[in-house]
Design an enzyme around this catalytic site. Structure first.
Site, PDB file in Angstrom:
ATOM      1  CG  HIS A 159     -10.317  -5.930   9.815  1.00  0.00           C
ATOM      2  ND1 HIS A 159     -11.188  -6.499  10.044  1.00  0.00           N
ATOM      3  CD2 HIS A 159      -9.624  -7.481   9.594  1.00  0.00           C
ATOM      4  CE1 HIS A 159     -11.588  -7.318  10.309  1.00  0.00           C
ATOM      5  NE2 HIS A 159     -10.758  -8.488   9.631  1.00  0.00           N
ATOM      6  N   GLY A 199     -18.034  -8.737  21.412  1.00  0.00           N
ATOM      7  CA  GLY A 199     -18.023  -7.876  20.310  1.00  0.00           C
ATOM      8  C   GLY A 199     -17.473  -7.718  19.007  1.00  0.00           C
ATOM      9  CE1 TYR A 217     -12.763   3.071   6.524  1.00  0.00           C
ATOM     10  CE2 TYR A 217     -13.331   3.120   3.564  1.00  0.00           C
ATOM     11  CZ  TYR A 217     -12.448   2.313   4.836  1.00  0.00           C
ATOM     12  OH  TYR A 217     -12.455   0.180   4.617  1.00  0.00           O
ATOM     13  CB  VAL A 264     -10.166   0.240  11.527  1.00  0.00           C
ATOM     14  CG1 VAL A 264      -9.263  -0.967  10.395  1.00  0.00           C
ATOM     15  CG2 VAL A 264     -11.029   0.663  11.397  1.00  0.00           C
ATOM     16  CG  ASP A 265     -12.136   1.906  16.810  1.00  0.00           C
ATOM     17  OD1 ASP A 265     -11.267   1.560  18.033  1.00  0.00           O
ATOM     18  OD2 ASP A 265     -13.354   1.959  17.228  1.00  0.00           O
ATOM     19  CB  CYS A 321       1.338   4.946  -1.831  1.00  0.00           C
ATOM     20  SG  CYS A 321       1.311   4.746  -4.202  1.00  0.00           S
ATOM     21  CD  GLU A 333     -28.636  -9.474  19.880  1.00  0.00           C
ATOM     22  OE1 GLU A 333     -28.543 -10.459  19.516  1.00  0.00           O
ATOM     23  OE2 GLU A 333     -28.696  -8.512  20.014  1.00  0.00           O
ATOM     24  CB  CYS A 379       5.465   3.705  -3.793  1.00  0.00           C
ATOM     25  SG  CYS A 379       4.869   4.837  -3.074  1.00  0.00           S
ATOM     26  CD  GLN A 397     -13.215  -9.117  13.833  1.00  0.00           C
ATOM     27  OE1 GLN A 397     -13.220  -9.488  12.496  1.00  0.00           O
ATOM     28  NE2 GLN A 397     -13.632  -9.612  15.046  1.00  0.00           N
TER      29      GLN A 397
HETATM   30  P1  OAD Z   1     -20.059  -6.790  13.441  1.00  0.00           P
HETATM   31  O1  OAD Z   1     -20.468  -5.783  13.348  1.00  0.00           O
HETATM   32  O2  OAD Z   1     -20.165  -7.627  12.354  1.00  0.00           O
HETATM   33  O3  OAD Z   1     -20.495  -7.240  14.826  1.00  0.00           O
HETATM   34  C1  OAD Z   1     -20.716  -6.348  15.621  1.00  0.00           C
HETATM   35  C2  OAD Z   1     -21.140  -7.527  17.450  1.00  0.00           C
HETATM   36  O4  OAD Z   1     -21.047  -6.914  18.496  1.00  0.00           O
HETATM   37  C3  OAD Z   1     -22.270  -8.254  16.948  1.00  0.00           C
HETATM   38  O5  OAD Z   1     -22.076  -9.594  17.184  1.00  0.00           O
HETATM   39  C4  OAD Z   1     -23.357  -7.123  17.833  1.00  0.00           C
HETATM   40  O6  OAD Z   1     -24.561  -8.594  18.379  1.00  0.00           O
HETATM   41  C5  OAD Z   1     -22.117  -7.627  19.143  1.00  0.00           C
HETATM   42  N1  OAD Z   1     -21.963  -6.407  19.803  1.00  0.00           N
HETATM   43  C6  OAD Z   1     -22.972  -4.975  19.469  1.00  0.00           C
HETATM   44  N2  OAD Z   1     -23.156  -4.150  20.890  1.00  0.00           N
HETATM   45  C7  OAD Z   1     -22.412  -4.063  21.851  1.00  0.00           C
HETATM   46  C8  OAD Z   1     -21.715  -4.306  22.993  1.00  0.00           C
HETATM   47  N3  OAD Z   1     -22.206  -2.921  23.210  1.00  0.00           N
HETATM   48  N4  OAD Z   1     -20.743  -4.820  23.213  1.00  0.00           N
HETATM   49  C9  OAD Z   1     -20.209  -6.108  23.030  1.00  0.00           C
HETATM   50  N5  OAD Z   1     -20.887  -6.145  21.090  1.00  0.00           N
HETATM   51  C10 OAD Z   1     -21.513  -5.703  21.567  1.00  0.00           C
HETATM   52  O7  OAD Z   1     -18.521  -5.902  13.593  1.00  0.00           O
HETATM   53  P2  OAD Z   1     -16.986  -7.237  13.266  1.00  0.00           P
HETATM   54  O8  OAD Z   1     -17.184  -8.555  14.007  1.00  0.00           O
HETATM   55  O9  OAD Z   1     -16.476  -6.260  14.401  1.00  0.00           O
HETATM   56  O10 OAD Z   1     -14.138  -5.661   8.380  1.00  0.00           O
HETATM   57  O11 OAD Z   1     -16.989  -7.228  11.601  1.00  0.00           O
HETATM   58  C11 OAD Z   1     -16.087  -7.663  11.927  1.00  0.00           C
HETATM   59  C12 OAD Z   1     -15.556  -7.200  10.244  1.00  0.00           C
HETATM   60  O12 OAD Z   1     -17.012  -6.933   9.526  1.00  0.00           O
HETATM   61  C13 OAD Z   1     -15.253  -5.127  10.602  1.00  0.00           C
HETATM   62  O13 OAD Z   1     -14.035  -5.322  10.774  1.00  0.00           O
HETATM   63  C14 OAD Z   1     -15.170  -5.074   9.040  1.00  0.00           C
HETATM   64  C15 OAD Z   1     -16.354  -5.804   9.452  1.00  0.00           C
HETATM   65  O14 OAD Z   1     -17.022  -5.349   7.862  1.00  0.00           O
HETATM   66  C16 OAD Z   1     -14.245  -4.927   7.558  1.00  0.00           C
HETATM   67  O15 OAD Z   1     -13.785  -3.659   7.165  1.00  0.00           O
HETATM   68  C17 OAD Z   1     -12.244  -6.159   6.669  1.00  0.00           C
END
Ligand code: OAD
Length: 260
Positions: free
Chosen positions: A121, A193, A69, A105-106, A129, A221, A132, A103
């Site tokens: 997320h 995204g 992290y 966290v940035d 903590c 995609e 606590c 989703q």
């Molecule tokens: P992913 O990395 O699974 O997916 C990213 C998606 O963004 C893919 O479908 C890509 O095709 C698409 N993508 C890539 N570049 C892009 C762009 N320039 N514009 C639009 N789309 C684009 O990420 P998340 O779906 O966010 O959870 O993942 C979901 C969760 O899984 C995250 O929040 C995290 C992860 O593990 C936790 O950490 C609990």
């Protein structure tokens, strides 16, 4: 429909909508230079985030999880919101009701000016903590931190952890409540995204669709959400999201263009 016709149709759906719910994932921050989870650059020291973003990984080796992290946090140091984030902030300003379920966290949506942001997320900007209720800015938790160390809670001495939701953990109750409200009341759900494979967020568009909302997807995609989308725009969100704005909204996105 050609790409141009799809875009036109999507713009029309957006212009007709009064209550918009947006669901974003890592792809929305890709053009800001933040690596996605499942795409290229998603590995850290050869490990997938999915191996490290878990309670088990933290129990096994909290210092490694903190190193991961810390690296992600350092990666965010010079990162700024892109046109996609900004377009969503402009859209919010002209809608009666608007929810931004993310989703990510940035923190980039808030930085771009979005107000009703629901961080499903959690956020990497704070630490809490593991035992606590104490929480504090992550920069404070990491003051004086060196690799191998685990910040300890000043109240109860238990290990501090990033204030994010890990795999296998449930989402914060307030976030789930707000997501439910968004799904129930939106007339349009805009999904951008996200790979649409992580629950419960992946199901939101399906629920909204079942209640009669239109669905627009922005993703280069195909994803499981494509099957129920009224329109799928196959381009990067920093390009496609501004394209969804009406003329007046666009002027707010680029206030200086006309004077230049
Ligand atoms: P992913 O990395 O699974 O997916 C990213 C998606 O963004 C893919 O479908 C890509 O095709 C698409 N993508 C890539 N570049 C892009 C762009 N320039 N514009 C639009 N789309 C684009 O990420 P998340 O779906 O966010 O959870 O993942 C979901 C969760 O899984 C995250 O929040 C995290 C992860 O593990 C936790 O950490 C609990």
């Amino acid at each position: 429909m050609t790409g141009a016709e799809q875009r036109e149709h999507a713009r029309w759906l957006v212009s007709e909508s009064r209550a918009i719910a947006v669901l974003t994932g890592a792809g929305v921050s890709a053009e800001s230079g933040v690596p996605t989870f499942r795409g290229a650059g998603g590995l850290w020291r050869g490990r997938s985030a999915m191996d490290l973003a878990t309670p088990e990984a933290f129990r096994r080796d909290p210092s490694e999880v903190w190193e991961f992290y810390h690296a992600r946090l350092m990666g965010l140091r010079d990162v700024a919101p892109n046109e996609g984030h900004r377009a969503l902030a402009v859209l919010e300003a002209s809608r009666e009701r608007f929810w931004l379920l993310t989703q990510n966290v940035d923190g980039l949506h808030r930085q771009a000016g979005s107000a009703n942001v629901i961080e499903l997320h959690g956020t990497i900007r704070t630490a809490r903590c593991s035992r606590c209720a104490r929480s504090l800015p992550i920069s404070e938790a990491l003051r004086g931190w060196t690799p191998g160390a685990v910040p300890a809670c000043e109240t109860c001495s238990a290990p501090m952890r990033p204030d994010v939701v890990w795999f296998g953990e449930t989402l914060p109750e307030p976030a789930l409540r707000q997501a439910e409200e968004a799904i129930t009341h939106c007339d349009l759900m805009l999904v951008a995204g996200t790979s649409g494979v992580v629950q419960p967020a992946a199901a939101f568009a399906f629920h909204a669709r079942a209640r009669g909302a239109r669905v627009i997807e922005v993703n280069p995609e195909e994803t499981p959400i494509s099957a129920i989308a009224d329109v799928s725009l196959r381009g990067p969100s920093a390009h496609e999201l501004p394209e969804l704005l009406g003329e007046q909204e666009r002027a707010r996105l680029n206030p200086h263009t006309e004077d230049d």
